[in-house]
Design a protein around this motif. Sequence first.
Motif, mmCIF file in Angstrom:
data_model
loop_
_atom_site.group_PDB
_atom_site.id
_atom_site.type_symbol
_atom_site.label_atom_id
_atom_site.label_comp_id
_atom_site.label_asym_id
_atom_site.label_seq_id
_atom_site.Cartn_x
_atom_site.Cartn_y
_atom_site.Cartn_z
ATOM 1 N N VAL A 80 0.742 -1.032 0.162
ATOM 2 C CA VAL A 80 0.121 0.101 -0.122
ATOM 3 C C VAL A 80 0.700 1.295 0.088
ATOM 4 O O VAL A 80 1.803 1.459 0.691
ATOM 5 C CB VAL A 80 -0.966 -0.034 1.280
ATOM 6 N N LEU A 81 0.614 2.005 -1.074
ATOM 7 C CA LEU A 81 1.366 3.384 -0.902
ATOM 8 C C LEU A 81 0.567 4.485 -0.069
ATOM 9 O O LEU A 81 -0.639 4.707 -0.587
ATOM 10 C CB LEU A 81 1.563 3.793 -2.424
ATOM 11 N N TYR A 82 1.329 5.230 0.708
ATOM 12 C CA TYR A 82 0.694 6.240 1.455
ATOM 13 C C TYR A 82 1.482 7.469 1.298
ATOM 14 O O TYR A 82 2.611 7.464 0.844
ATOM 15 C CB TYR A 82 0.688 6.248 2.877
ATOM 16 N N ALA A 83 0.796 8.616 1.125
ATOM 17 C CA ALA A 83 1.498 9.965 1.090
ATOM 18 C C ALA A 83 1.753 10.036 2.741
ATOM 19 O O ALA A 83 1.290 9.577 3.625
ATOM 20 C CB ALA A 83 0.452 11.056 0.940
ATOM 21 N N GLN A 84 2.923 10.692 3.119
ATOM 22 C CA GLN A 84 3.319 11.191 4.355
ATOM 23 C C GLN A 84 2.358 11.878 5.064
ATOM 24 O O GLN A 84 1.915 12.753 4.600
ATOM 25 C CB GLN A 84 4.615 11.843 4.365
ATOM 26 N N ASP A 85 1.965 11.691 6.211
ATOM 27 C CA ASP A 85 0.845 12.388 6.799
ATOM 28 C C ASP A 85 1.520 13.651 7.709
ATOM 29 O O ASP A 85 2.851 13.432 7.961
ATOM 30 C CB ASP A 85 0.215 11.625 8.190
ATOM 31 N N PRO A 86 1.118 15.016 7.807
ATOM 32 C CA PRO A 86 0.085 15.220 6.809
ATOM 33 C C PRO A 86 0.202 15.449 5.388
ATOM 34 O O PRO A 86 1.187 15.750 5.027
ATOM 35 C CB PRO A 86 -0.073 16.858 7.639
ATOM 36 N N ILE A 87 -0.949 15.075 4.566
ATOM 37 C CA ILE A 87 -0.777 14.883 3.495
ATOM 38 C C ILE A 87 -0.969 16.460 2.598
ATOM 39 O O ILE A 87 -0.099 16.413 1.551
ATOM 40 C CB ILE A 87 -1.783 13.955 2.618
ATOM 41 N N ILE A 88 -1.103 17.361 3.216
ATOM 42 C CA ILE A 88 -1.184 18.845 2.608
ATOM 43 C C ILE A 88 -0.209 19.501 3.522
ATOM 44 O O ILE A 88 -0.405 19.713 4.752
ATOM 45 C CB ILE A 88 -2.179 19.272 2.619
ATOM 46 N N GLN A 89 0.812 19.929 3.087
ATOM 47 C CA GLN A 89 1.913 20.427 3.983
ATOM 48 C C GLN A 89 2.370 21.893 3.690
ATOM 49 O O GLN A 89 3.230 22.581 4.081
ATOM 50 C CB GLN A 89 3.306 19.675 3.881
ATOM 51 N N THR A 90 1.653 22.553 2.604
ATOM 52 C CA THR A 90 1.909 23.592 1.953
ATOM 53 C C THR A 90 0.752 24.671 2.560
ATOM 54 O O THR A 90 1.030 26.045 2.172
ATOM 55 C CB THR A 90 2.120 23.613 0.507
ATOM 56 N N LYS A 91 0.045 24.214 3.026
ATOM 57 C CA LYS A 91 -1.291 25.315 3.684
ATOM 58 C C LYS A 91 -1.830 24.523 4.927
ATOM 59 O O LYS A 91 -1.580 23.282 4.917
ATOM 60 C CB LYS A 91 -2.325 25.580 2.701
ATOM 61 N N TYR A 92 -2.388 25.329 5.840
ATOM 62 C CA TYR A 92 -2.937 24.640 7.041
ATOM 63 C C TYR A 92 -4.415 24.400 6.627
ATOM 64 O O TYR A 92 -5.305 25.091 5.975
ATOM 65 C CB TYR A 92 -2.949 25.509 7.929
ATOM 66 N N THR A 93 -4.772 22.974 6.457
ATOM 67 C CA THR A 93 -6.095 22.659 6.006
ATOM 68 C C THR A 93 -6.689 21.928 7.170
ATOM 69 O O THR A 93 -6.178 21.012 8.146
ATOM 70 C CB THR A 93 -6.067 21.704 4.979
ATOM 71 N N ALA A 94 -8.408 21.845 7.139
ATOM 72 C CA ALA A 94 -8.956 21.107 8.095
ATOM 73 C C ALA A 94 -10.122 20.305 7.389
ATOM 74 O O ALA A 94 -10.570 20.802 6.281
ATOM 75 C CB ALA A 94 -9.130 21.876 9.241
ATOM 76 N N ASP A 104 -13.081 8.266 -10.722
ATOM 77 C CA ASP A 104 -11.763 7.496 -10.300
ATOM 78 C C ASP A 104 -10.797 8.416 -9.886
ATOM 79 O O ASP A 104 -9.641 8.228 -9.726
ATOM 80 C CB ASP A 104 -11.297 6.993 -11.647
ATOM 81 N N THR A 105 -11.245 9.511 -9.383
ATOM 82 C CA THR A 105 -10.462 10.684 -8.896
ATOM 83 C C THR A 105 -11.024 10.860 -7.336
ATOM 84 O O THR A 105 -12.123 10.965 -7.421
ATOM 85 C CB THR A 105 -10.284 11.890 -9.535
ATOM 86 N N VAL A 106 -10.123 11.171 -6.492
ATOM 87 C CA VAL A 106 -10.286 11.581 -5.245
ATOM 88 C C VAL A 106 -10.525 13.152 -5.150
ATOM 89 O O VAL A 106 -9.379 13.827 -5.355
ATOM 90 C CB VAL A 106 -9.709 11.055 -3.815
ATOM 91 N N PHE A 107 -11.619 13.677 -5.113
ATOM 92 C CA PHE A 107 -11.675 15.317 -4.792
ATOM 93 C C PHE A 107 -11.640 15.539 -3.360
ATOM 94 O O PHE A 107 -12.740 15.108 -2.816
ATOM 95 C CB PHE A 107 -12.854 15.776 -5.650
ATOM 96 N N LEU A 108 -10.550 16.173 -2.868
ATOM 97 C CA LEU A 108 -10.649 16.390 -1.448
ATOM 98 C C LEU A 108 -10.788 17.840 -1.119
ATOM 99 O O LEU A 108 -9.863 18.642 -1.339
ATOM 100 C CB LEU A 108 -9.069 15.996 -0.730
ATOM 101 N N TYR A 109 -11.939 18.036 -0.706
ATOM 102 C CA TYR A 109 -12.355 19.453 -0.394
ATOM 103 C C TYR A 109 -12.117 19.709 1.250
ATOM 104 O O TYR A 109 -12.265 18.717 2.010
ATOM 105 C CB TYR A 109 -13.794 19.785 -0.603
ATOM 106 N N THR A 118 -6.718 17.161 -5.510
ATOM 107 C CA THR A 118 -7.069 15.815 -6.052
ATOM 108 C C THR A 118 -5.907 15.060 -6.220
ATOM 109 O O THR A 118 -4.705 15.361 -6.146
ATOM 110 C CB THR A 118 -7.385 16.167 -7.542
ATOM 111 N N SER A 119 -6.388 13.816 -6.268
ATOM 112 C CA SER A 119 -5.313 12.412 -6.303
ATOM 113 C C SER A 119 -6.037 11.486 -7.013
ATOM 114 O O SER A 119 -7.195 10.937 -7.086
ATOM 115 C CB SER A 119 -4.954 11.988 -4.837
ATOM 116 N N THR A 120 -5.088 10.741 -7.750
ATOM 117 C CA THR A 120 -5.694 9.466 -8.438
ATOM 118 C C THR A 120 -4.755 8.123 -7.701
ATOM 119 O O THR A 120 -5.151 7.072 -8.169
ATOM 120 C CB THR A 120 -5.420 9.442 -10.023
#
Length: 306
Positions: A16-30, A39-44, A66-68
């Motif tokens: 299983v491939l994971y992005a490193q947590d936190p997955i968003i590191q260029t802005k503060y998101t919640a 077939d795409t993850v739209f992450l709002y 977004t990520s695929t």
Amino acid sequence: MTSALAALLACAGQTVLYAQDPIIQTKYTADPAPMVYNDTVFLYTSHDEDDAQGYGFKMLDWQLYTSTDMVNWTDHGPIASLKDFTWRKRDNGAWALQVVERNGKFYMYCPLHGNGIGVLVSDSPYGPFKDPIGKPLVWQKEHWDDIDPTVYIDDDGQAYIYNGGGGTCKGGRLKDNMMELDGAMRTMEGLVDFHEATWIHKYNGKYYLSYSDNHELGQEGVAGWNRMHYAISDHPLGPWKHIGIYMQPTRPETGVTNHGSIVQYKGQWFAFYHNSALSGDPWLRSVCVDRLYHNADGTIRMVEQR
Ligand code: FUB
């Protein structure tokens, strides 16, 4: 923006491939609200402004990633803001949103804290989003009730909307136009220690309502150390059978909120949430994702935060 690192984990016999947590590191998101479409993850997400430290929530707009592959995330920037609602009374309060697709249109349910819950519509998941009704969709005139909207469209096409904070979760039906309530919303029965952050998913024909609790709420004047709970029902509006906790408070325990969401993508289940690992500050949060597993009896295995 792509995630800085990917960790390769061997898990239950699969790679299983994971992005490193936190997955968003260029802005503060919640308040992550994933939507799987084409077939795409739209992450709002909601967005904690950089200068919110020591201030409290300073939240003006909503972001899209977004990520695929759940590893590389593309930053599409702010896709809606408080300014899209002419009826807003405050210039702060862009809290936890959710976007759903129906018949090729995308509906974004946005809480304007203290002003009610609005809805924006677009022909594309990337926007632009417009406010067609020009007034709140939900406004119960209690600023803690009218937060954290979540919308679930059942297999038969009936859409349901839920919201709530401060102890009460409400749910009701939406009309086919997705912009009007179909009858009154009612209190969801059977939840234990409900705080906020409602999310609905369906697994093996059962409805799961997940939410954050009041664990150590208010200590040191900050938001608490929320745990994520879940309850199960045979019906989308309950009554619910409380099952238990699927996530302990996020680490490090900086007194941050938590706000979970559960989604299936390419046959695997994922738990999104947020923590303060990058900032150490309760008002500067970052979105994370880890795998989620249902046990054979339908209960959820405790999510391991990496
Ligand atoms: O992000 C603002 C508020 O904090 C959300 O609406 C809650 O769910 C909590 O995450």
